[in-house]
Design a protein around this motif. Structure first.
Motif, mmCIF file in Angstrom:
data_model
loop_
_atom_site.group_PDB
_atom_site.id
_atom_site.type_symbol
_atom_site.label_atom_id
_atom_site.label_comp_id
_atom_site.label_asym_id
_atom_site.label_seq_id
_atom_site.Cartn_x
_atom_site.Cartn_y
_atom_site.Cartn_z
ATOM 1 N N GLY A 1 0.807 -1.210 0.000
ATOM 2 C CA GLY A 1 0.000 0.000 0.000
ATOM 3 C C GLY A 1 0.839 1.258 0.000
ATOM 4 N N HIS A 2 0.199 2.368 -0.337
ATOM 5 C CA HIS A 2 0.897 3.647 -0.465
ATOM 6 C C HIS A 2 1.452 4.132 0.874
ATOM 7 C CE1 HIS A 2 -1.757 3.318 -3.933
ATOM 8 N NE2 HIS A 2 -0.985 4.189 -4.569
ATOM 9 N N ILE A 3 0.749 3.824 1.965
ATOM 10 C CA ILE A 3 1.197 4.307 3.265
ATOM 11 C C ILE A 3 2.544 3.700 3.639
ATOM 12 C CG2 ILE A 3 -0.012 2.510 4.554
ATOM 13 C CD1 ILE A 3 0.378 6.207 5.577
ATOM 14 N N TYR A 4 2.800 2.461 3.190
ATOM 15 C CA TYR A 4 4.079 1.813 3.496
ATOM 16 C C TYR A 4 5.221 2.432 2.679
ATOM 17 C CZ TYR A 4 1.289 -1.657 5.922
ATOM 18 O OH TYR A 4 0.417 -2.278 6.786
ATOM 19 N N ILE A 5 4.933 2.795 1.452
ATOM 20 C CA ILE A 5 5.948 3.474 0.635
ATOM 21 C C ILE A 5 6.266 4.848 1.214
ATOM 22 C CG2 ILE A 5 6.280 4.616 -1.588
ATOM 23 C CD1 ILE A 5 6.996 1.739 -1.707
ATOM 24 N N ILE A 6 5.236 5.544 1.702
ATOM 25 C CA ILE A 6 5.462 6.841 2.339
ATOM 26 C C ILE A 6 6.333 6.677 3.578
ATOM 27 C CG2 ILE A 6 4.321 8.728 3.563
ATOM 28 C CD1 ILE A 6 1.962 8.350 1.619
ATOM 29 N N GLY A 7 6.060 5.628 4.351
ATOM 30 C CA GLY A 7 6.911 5.346 5.504
ATOM 31 C C GLY A 7 8.339 5.033 5.104
ATOM 32 N N LEU A 8 8.503 4.306 3.996
ATOM 33 C CA LEU A 8 9.849 3.989 3.499
ATOM 34 C C LEU A 8 10.586 5.253 3.078
ATOM 35 C CD1 LEU A 8 11.924 1.817 2.673
ATOM 36 C CD2 LEU A 8 10.786 1.741 0.428
#
Length: 448
Positions: free
Chosen positions: A86-93
């Motif tokens: 999901g996008h939220i995990y990429i943002i966290g990365l």
């Protein structure tokens, strides 16, 4: 009566050596481990330490290659897991990468002997990072999620006064920095201040645009990143295959032949990768649900750049109409920038490391050095992708968040209620809401 012999020195070299050897033998005997024998007597245990022979240059390179390969696959696997989760995990990365990169860049300019006498040098660095991230992340959240923030009673003041709050936080840090200046350390403190702001601009600000690319659609994040990685791989392959001419002194192993060969290969890769990604709405749709992933997918009206358009070709009596997605033309610009301009981000990083006489920015990734060593080209590529997308690809339409923002900031309460009543009447005429809702709105307006 004999006289006492005073101030008479006798040579004791042999005896001294003897005493030294005896005492050393005794100390060695007492230092050696002992064990109890069968009869209860203490017996000395002989210990033989085998020294390992030093590793050869070949063994060192082999070990480095194995470590580098293992961690390459670990990074690739972790990246794809985050992207498909999901996008939220990429943002966290992206957030983790920019924090670690900031730490690595700040660290290479530190002077520990001077920092011992200054109490708040590192604290100010992290404070400026936090205030900058608050401003940039807040701008992104407000821009993409106005429909959520502007209707919440608690979040509304933070959203409407976000820029002033961010400015206040920065000014507090600025005032604290000036107040912490100490005589004899002015040059060092102002150097640290300038170095911190340079790191904020080159890393944190550019990483902010990378995060905005994620909000616009996963393709605008994944495609530029994959183009840079592909170009780096093919530059190495083409360079060792037929490289002859040195490209730049900062990186002696870079060749003109590898540079040009990687450009051609990156364009070919970009063409096929774009065809693949355009088939999935998970990649081409903007984020409207941070809880979505590759399994749930996203739904949207595709950007016209992903819809085939007719193109006529007339040449020497040849007349043919082709249907091609405009994105296939835009990928030429992306691949060209990733091949001809983005590598200079790596050259810039190489020059920076040579300035401070360090091999890598850190040791965050075994076998690869620091995070910054892997992201030096990605930051500028992400910045370019954001600018190119909003200049030539983005379609600007009025959205719910902008309308709500305009109504809240530009209309009085009575005017806002009038808008609500007008919308209610329109929705009732369209059959979208029952008459009871329209009556409730009318009664509420009459009460006021």
């Amino acid at each position: 009566m004999s006289k006492s012999r005073r101030n008479v020195r006798f040579p004791h070299r042999n005896n001294g050596e003897r005493r030294l050897s005896v005492s050393s033998d005794v100390s060695d005997a007492t230092s050696e481990p002992t064990s109890l024998g069968k009869n209860g007597n203490i017996s000395k245990q002989s210990t033989i330490q085998e020294e390992k022979p030093p590793q050869s240059e070949y063994e060192k390179k082999k070990q480095t290659f194995i470590t580098r390969t293992i961690w390459t696959f670990v990074m690739i696997a972790g990246f794809f897991v985050c992207m498909f989760s999901g996008h939220i995990y990429i943002i966290g990365l992206v957030t983790a990468i920019q924090i670690i990169s900031f730490k690595e860049v700040i660290a290479i300019a530190n002077v520990p002997s001077r920092e011992k006498n200054l109490r708040f040098t590192k604290s100010l660095n992290w404070y400026f990072l936090a205030s900058t991230m608050y401003f940039l992340y807040g701008e992104s959240v407000i821009y993409y999620f106005k429909h959520v923030l502007l209707v919440d009673k608690v979040l509304l003041p933070l959203a409407t006064h976000h820029r002033f709050i961010s400015f206040t936080l920065y000014v507090m840090g600025f005032v604290f920095f000036v107040g912490s200046l100490q005589k004899g350390h002015y040059r060092f403190q102002f150097t640290q201040f300038a170095w911190t702001h340079m790191a904020l601009y080159l890393i944190v600000v550019q990483a902010h645009f990378v995060m905005n690319n994620v909000f616009e659609g996963m393709i605008w994040f994944f495609l530029p990143a994959s183009l840079v990685i592909t170009n780096d791989i093919f530059a190495y392959v083409c360079g060792i295959t037929f490289g002859r001419t040195q490209l730049i002194q900062l990186s002696p192993k870079k060749t003109v032949e590898g540079f040009v060969g990687a450009w051609i290969c990156t364009i070919i890769f970009g063409f096929f990768m774009t065809n693949l990604l355009m088939r999935s709405k998970y990649f081409i749709c903007p984020v409207n649900d941070l809880g979505s992933n590759i399994l749930t997918g996203l739904e949207c009206v595709p950007n016209p750049v992903f819809v085939p358009q007719p193109y006529s070709l007339e040449f020497l009596g040849f007349d043919k109409t082709f249907f091609v997605e405009p994105m296939q033309f835009h990928i030429l610009a992306f691949a060209t920038f990733a091949s001809l301009i983005a590598p200079f981000g790596g050259f810039f990083a190489s020059g920076l490391k040579r300035t401070f006489n360090v091999k890598d920015f850190g040791e965050s990734i075994p076998g690869h050095g620091g995070i910054t060593d892997r992201m030096d080209c990605q930051f500028i590529m992400g910045f370019f992708s954001f600018m190119y997308y909003h200049s030539f690809i983005a379609v600007y339409r009025a959205n719910v968040g902008e309308i709500i923002e305009t109504a809240i900031n530009g209309l009085t309460v009575d005017e806002q209620l009038e808008v609500v009543r007008g919308l209610g009447k329109y929705l009732y005429n369209q059959g979208a809401v029952p008459e009871t809702i329209l009556d409730c709105l009318s009664n509420e307006l009459k009460r006021r």
